[in-house]
Design a protein around this motif. Structure first.
Motif, PDB file in Angstrom:
ATOM      1  N   GLY A   1      41.872  42.962  52.298  1.00  0.00           N
ATOM      2  CA  GLY A   1      42.322  42.711  53.657  1.00  0.00           C
ATOM      3  C   GLY A   1      42.820  41.288  53.792  1.00  0.00           C
ATOM      4  N   GLN A   2      43.728  41.084  54.782  1.00  0.00           N
ATOM      5  CA  GLN A   2      44.336  39.777  55.028  1.00  0.00           C
ATOM      6  C   GLN A   2      44.959  39.235  53.731  1.00  0.00           C
ATOM      7  OE1 GLN A   2      45.146  39.049  57.865  1.00  0.00           O
ATOM      8  NE2 GLN A   2      44.753  36.966  58.526  1.00  0.00           N
ATOM      9  N   ALA A   3      44.585  38.060  53.260  1.00  0.00           N
ATOM     10  CA  ALA A   3      45.141  37.510  52.024  1.00  0.00           C
ATOM     11  C   ALA A   3      44.164  37.612  50.859  1.00  0.00           C
ATOM     12  CB  ALA A   3      45.530  36.045  52.236  1.00  0.00           C
ATOM     13  N   GLY A   4      43.122  38.404  51.029  1.00  0.00           N
ATOM     14  CA  GLY A   4      42.049  38.468  50.036  1.00  0.00           C
ATOM     15  C   GLY A   4      42.299  39.497  48.945  1.00  0.00           C
ATOM     16  N   PHE A   5      41.964  39.115  47.714  1.00  0.00           N
ATOM     17  CA  PHE A   5      42.115  40.017  46.570  1.00  0.00           C
ATOM     18  C   PHE A   5      40.978  39.820  45.577  1.00  0.00           C
ATOM     19  CE2 PHE A   5      46.421  39.780  48.172  1.00  0.00           C
ATOM     20  CZ  PHE A   5      46.916  41.064  47.988  1.00  0.00           C
ATOM     21  N   TRP A   6      40.588  40.935  44.968  1.00  0.00           N
ATOM     22  CA  TRP A   6      39.748  40.936  43.772  1.00  0.00           C
ATOM     23  C   TRP A   6      40.661  41.376  42.637  1.00  0.00           C
ATOM     24  CZ3 TRP A   6      34.596  40.151  42.243  1.00  0.00           C
ATOM     25  CH2 TRP A   6      34.244  40.689  41.003  1.00  0.00           C
ATOM     26  N   ILE A   7      40.775  40.565  41.598  1.00  0.00           N
ATOM     27  CA  ILE A   7      41.674  40.874  40.483  1.00  0.00           C
ATOM     28  C   ILE A   7      40.892  40.801  39.182  1.00  0.00           C
ATOM     29  CG2 ILE A   7      43.791  40.253  39.270  1.00  0.00           C
ATOM     30  CD1 ILE A   7      44.764  38.957  41.884  1.00  0.00           C
ATOM     31  N   ASP A   8      40.850  41.913  38.487  1.00  0.00           N
ATOM     32  CA  ASP A   8      40.210  42.004  37.172  1.00  0.00           C
ATOM     33  C   ASP A   8      41.325  42.198  36.152  1.00  0.00           C
ATOM     34  OD1 ASP A   8      38.904  42.709  34.823  1.00  0.00           O
ATOM     35  OD2 ASP A   8      37.436  43.989  35.819  1.00  0.00           O
ATOM     36  N   THR A   9      41.557  41.191  35.322  1.00  0.00           N
ATOM     37  CA  THR A   9      42.636  41.271  34.340  1.00  0.00           C
ATOM     38  C   THR A   9      42.184  41.906  33.030  1.00  0.00           C
ATOM     39  OG1 THR A   9      42.190  39.120  33.301  1.00  0.00           O
ATOM     40  CG2 THR A   9      43.572  39.122  35.291  1.00  0.00           C
ATOM     41  N   GLY A  10      40.907  42.197  32.921  1.00  0.00           N
ATOM     42  CA  GLY A  10      40.338  42.636  31.658  1.00  0.00           C
ATOM     43  C   GLY A  10      39.757  41.480  30.868  1.00  0.00           C
ATOM     44  N   ALA A  11      40.225  40.274  31.183  1.00  0.00           N
ATOM     45  CA  ALA A  11      39.693  39.062  30.550  1.00  0.00           C
ATOM     46  C   ALA A  11      38.915  38.212  31.544  1.00  0.00           C
ATOM     47  CB  ALA A  11      40.827  38.241  29.939  1.00  0.00           C
ATOM     48  N   HIS A  12      39.327  38.222  32.815  1.00  0.00           N
ATOM     49  CA  HIS A  12      38.683  37.441  33.862  1.00  0.00           C
ATOM     50  C   HIS A  12      38.670  38.240  35.155  1.00  0.00           C
ATOM     51  CE1 HIS A  12      40.446  34.386  31.092  1.00  0.00           C
ATOM     52  NE2 HIS A  12      39.257  33.820  31.245  1.00  0.00           N
ATOM     53  N   ARG A  13      37.678  37.958  35.993  1.00  0.00           N
ATOM     54  CA  ARG A  13      37.594  38.547  37.327  1.00  0.00           C
ATOM     55  C   ARG A  13      37.753  37.417  38.341  1.00  0.00           C
ATOM     56  NH1 ARG A  13      32.865  43.037  37.410  1.00  0.00           N
ATOM     57  NH2 ARG A  13      31.510  41.208  37.561  1.00  0.00           N
ATOM     58  N   LEU A  14      38.858  37.477  39.095  1.00  0.00           N
ATOM     59  CA  LEU A  14      39.203  36.429  40.054  1.00  0.00           C
ATOM     60  C   LEU A  14      39.074  36.965  41.466  1.00  0.00           C
ATOM     61  CD1 LEU A  14      41.543  36.365  37.518  1.00  0.00           C
ATOM     62  CD2 LEU A  14      41.856  34.124  38.564  1.00  0.00           C
ATOM     63  N   LEU A  15      38.532  36.136  42.338  1.00  0.00           N
ATOM     64  CA  LEU A  15      38.392  36.445  43.753  1.00  0.00           C
ATOM     65  C   LEU A  15      39.215  35.423  44.527  1.00  0.00           C
ATOM     66  CD1 LEU A  15      36.929  38.109  45.982  1.00  0.00           C
ATOM     67  CD2 LEU A  15      35.068  36.429  45.835  1.00  0.00           C
ATOM     68  N   ILE A  16      40.137  35.906  45.369  1.00  0.00           N
ATOM     69  CA  ILE A  16      41.052  35.020  46.085  1.00  0.00           C
ATOM     70  C   ILE A  16      40.900  35.230  47.587  1.00  0.00           C
ATOM     71  CG2 ILE A  16      43.447  34.275  46.360  1.00  0.00           C
ATOM     72  CD1 ILE A  16      44.091  35.598  43.685  1.00  0.00           C
ATOM     73  N   ASP A  17      40.627  34.165  48.322  1.00  0.00           N
ATOM     74  CA  ASP A  17      40.652  34.132  49.788  1.00  0.00           C
ATOM     75  C   ASP A  17      39.943  35.322  50.461  1.00  0.00           C
ATOM     76  OD1 ASP A  17      42.048  31.773  49.675  1.00  0.00           O
ATOM     77  OD2 ASP A  17      43.891  32.544  50.563  1.00  0.00           O
ATOM     78  N   PRO A  18      38.707  35.612  50.096  1.00  0.00           N
ATOM     79  CA  PRO A  18      38.053  36.760  50.734  1.00  0.00           C
ATOM     80  C   PRO A  18      37.584  36.439  52.156  1.00  0.00           C
ATOM     81  CG  PRO A  18      36.507  35.648  49.276  1.00  0.00           C
ATOM     82  CD  PRO A  18      37.830  34.941  49.109  1.00  0.00           C
ATOM     83  N   TYR A  19      37.951  37.300  53.102  1.00  0.00           N
ATOM     84  CA  TYR A  19      37.421  37.221  54.464  1.00  0.00           C
ATOM     85  C   TYR A  19      36.677  38.528  54.721  1.00  0.00           C
ATOM     86  CZ  TYR A  19      37.074  36.984  59.538  1.00  0.00           C
ATOM     87  OH  TYR A  19      36.587  36.991  60.835  1.00  0.00           O
ATOM     88  N   LEU A  20      35.360  38.500  54.586  1.00  0.00           N
ATOM     89  CA  LEU A  20      34.547  39.712  54.612  1.00  0.00           C
ATOM     90  C   LEU A  20      33.492  39.669  55.714  1.00  0.00           C
ATOM     91  CD1 LEU A  20      34.045  40.081  50.745  1.00  0.00           C
ATOM     92  CD2 LEU A  20      35.730  41.258  52.199  1.00  0.00           C
TER      93      LEU A  20
END
Length: 274
Positions: free
Chosen positions: A20-39
């Protein structure tokens, strides 16, 4: 690289998940990145009874307490729907050693909202670093209607492009078009662009609500950057600051270059390497 949408939940494998909004969970297979979560509902509480009451149009897809541990958190700027104390504070308390990348220009605010003892990585625009082994992070300037810099000349609004696990993804942060944006993204070779599409207008600007790219501008930048995929975001959260999802769906139906994928809660966009 291909993005293939499917039903999915956070933590179920290499994929991009919209929060939601500008938030993302991204799993590349090498790293798990969390960006701008508004929860949380922190903004609804703050603005209750006011003209722009910030009530959610969609529920949070997960609570901060239920989030899996990411490897790193990226925060683009200090607006609460991006640097939310009620989301990031609990996350830090659960994982005290979790690194948070934040604008150096807003480090004091990050300490106050997230925790004084947080292992921050304070960054500024046009820097490239490797905060984790195998993760390359390039910091981009962002113009949230304008560039804003502190007394030391450091940018308050940022975006991030990163390379990990053979994929290259860029999140512009909240921004309008500016000279050099598409060129920066093109030079990084991003496969996927995560760009805001809620636009801007004088009514919001006069109310102190800075705007972002329009959908047409986001498509144009993606084309100029030669990125195969556009994932629009920053819509569907607050009624006064959104874009009708049907407009995105119509553009997606017409566009083949770039491929536009409208994110949905409960959708995983699988990262497939050709």
């Amino acid at each position: 690289m291909r993005l293939e949408p499917r039903p999915g939940t956070i933590g179920d494998g290499p994929a991009i998940h919209w929060l939601g909004q500008a938030g993302f969970w991204i799993d590349t297979g090498a790293h798990r990145l969390l960006i701008d979560p508004y929860l949380s509902d922190s903004l609804a509480r703050k603005y209750a009874g006011q003209r722009f009451d910030h009530r959610r149009m969609m529920p949070a897809p997960i609570t901060p307490e239920a989030l899996p541990r990411p490897d790193i958190v990226l925060v683009t700027h200090a607006h609460t729907d991006h640097m939310d104390p009620d989301t990031l504070g609990p996350l830090h308390r659960r994982f005290p050693d979790l690194p948070f990348v934040v604008p150096a220009a807003r480090l004091d605010m990050a300490r106050a909202r997230i925790g004084e003892d947080t292992p921050f990585v304070a960054v500024d625009a046009d820097k490239t670093l490797e905060p984790l082994s195998g993760l390359t992070l390039r910091v981009l300037p962002a113009a949230h209607e304008s560039f804003e810099q502190d007394a030391a000349g450091r940018h308050a609004f940022l975006g991030y492009a990163f390379a990990s696990g053979g994929v290259r993804i860029a999140h512009s942060g909240d921004t309008i078009p500016y000279p050099g944006l598409a060129e920066r993204l093109r030079s990084f070779g991003a496969d996927v662009l995560l760009l805001p599409v809620n636009g801007r207008d004088s009514e919001r600007r006069d109310a102190g609500i800075p705007g972002n790219l329009t959908l047409d501008e986001a498509i144009s930048i993606t084309t100029e950057a030669a990125a195969p995929y556009l994932v629009p975001h920053h819509f569907g959260m607050f009624a006064f600051n959104t874009l009708d999802p049907a407009t995105i769906e119509a553009a997606a139906a017409e566009s083949r270059d770039p491929i536009i994928l409208r994110p949905e809660i409960g959708m995983a966009m699988d990262l497939r390497r050709d």
